[in-house]
Scaffold this motif. Structure first.
Motif, PDB file in Angstrom:
ATOM      1  N   UNK A  24      -5.158   5.780  10.750  1.00  0.00           N
ATOM      2  CA  UNK A  24      -4.255   5.482   9.627  1.00  0.00           C
ATOM      3  C   UNK A  24      -5.041   5.389   8.324  1.00  0.00           C
ATOM      4  N   UNK A  25      -4.469   5.959   7.267  1.00  0.00           N
ATOM      5  CA  UNK A  25      -5.039   5.868   5.914  1.00  0.00           C
ATOM      6  C   UNK A  25      -4.001   5.234   4.995  1.00  0.00           C
ATOM      7  N   UNK A  26      -4.434   4.228   4.255  1.00  0.00           N
ATOM      8  CA  UNK A  26      -3.558   3.592   3.271  1.00  0.00           C
ATOM      9  C   UNK A  26      -4.307   3.478   1.961  1.00  0.00           C
ATOM     10  N   UNK A  77       0.849  -1.199   0.000  1.00  0.00           N
ATOM     11  CA  UNK A  77       0.000   0.000   0.000  1.00  0.00           C
ATOM     12  C   UNK A  77       0.878   1.240   0.000  1.00  0.00           C
ATOM     13  N   UNK A  78       0.241   2.367  -0.280  1.00  0.00           N
ATOM     14  CA  UNK A  78       0.871   3.668  -0.117  1.00  0.00           C
ATOM     15  C   UNK A  78       0.275   4.289   1.145  1.00  0.00           C
ATOM     16  N   UNK A  79       1.116   4.584   2.104  1.00  0.00           N
ATOM     17  CA  UNK A  79       0.678   5.190   3.352  1.00  0.00           C
ATOM     18  C   UNK A  79       0.420   6.676   3.103  1.00  0.00           C
ATOM     19  N   UNK A  81       3.510   8.742   7.312  1.00  0.00           N
ATOM     20  CA  UNK A  81       4.808   8.127   6.989  1.00  0.00           C
ATOM     21  C   UNK A  81       5.771   8.166   8.173  1.00  0.00           C
ATOM     22  N   UNK A  82       5.910   9.302   8.801  1.00  0.00           N
ATOM     23  CA  UNK A  82       6.870   9.457   9.899  1.00  0.00           C
ATOM     24  C   UNK A  82       6.377   8.849  11.212  1.00  0.00           C
ATOM     25  N   UNK A  83       5.098   8.544  11.301  1.00  0.00           N
ATOM     26  CA  UNK A  83       4.527   8.002  12.538  1.00  0.00           C
ATOM     27  C   UNK A  83       4.679   6.488  12.642  1.00  0.00           C
ATOM     28  N   UNK A  84       4.997   5.840  11.529  1.00  0.00           N
ATOM     29  CA  UNK A  84       5.106   4.375  11.517  1.00  0.00           C
ATOM     30  C   UNK A  84       6.514   3.927  11.855  1.00  0.00           C
ATOM     31  N   UNK A  90       9.188   6.569  -0.204  1.00  0.00           N
ATOM     32  CA  UNK A  90       8.760   7.077   1.096  1.00  0.00           C
ATOM     33  C   UNK A  90       7.461   6.457   1.586  1.00  0.00           C
ATOM     34  N   UNK A  91       6.494   6.261   0.707  1.00  0.00           N
ATOM     35  CA  UNK A  91       5.137   5.901   1.135  1.00  0.00           C
ATOM     36  C   UNK A  91       4.797   4.426   1.065  1.00  0.00           C
TER      37      UNK A  91
END
Length: 107
Positions: free
Chosen positions: A98-100, A51-53, A58-61, A81-82
């Motif tokens: 979270x959204x993916x 998936x694309x986050x 991105x920085x929270x995972x 990055x994503x």
């Protein structure tokens, strides 16, 4: 529990609650979310849960480990990055919201 939004390539959104301790991939599989195939069942041996986050997440995972990085090389149009493999994202309360987004296809 965390509410996770899965966005199909065409834009259809699915908001589901996923229990802590599960993976984002298991949440998609258990809720019949189209676009995440998960052929290897979560063993990080394929890239069919790619998936694309959402950029805001991105920085929270947690960082990708070497195995996930290697498997993303086989994903359809990975984004440095994503892109993430949902089998490697453990659900915690911190992932609430979270959204993916799914890619056009899985390879």
């Amino acid at each position: 529990m965390a509410k996770i939004t899965y966005v199909e390539h065409g834009g259809t959104e699915h908001v589901v609650e996923v229990a802590n301790g599960m993976t984002v991939m298991e949440g998609a599989r258990d809720n019949n979310i189209p676009g995440i195939e998960a052929d290897c069942g979560g063993a990080c041996a394929c890239s069919t849960c790619h998936v694309y986050v959402d950029p805001a997440w991105v920085e929270k995972l947690p960082a990708k480990d070497d195995m996930e990085e290697d498997m993303l090389d086989f994903a359809y149009e990975p984004n440095p990055e994503r892109s993430r493999l949902t089998c490697q994202l453990k659900v915690t309360d911190a992932l609430d919201g979270l959204r993916v987004q799914m890619p056009e296809k899985q390879i």
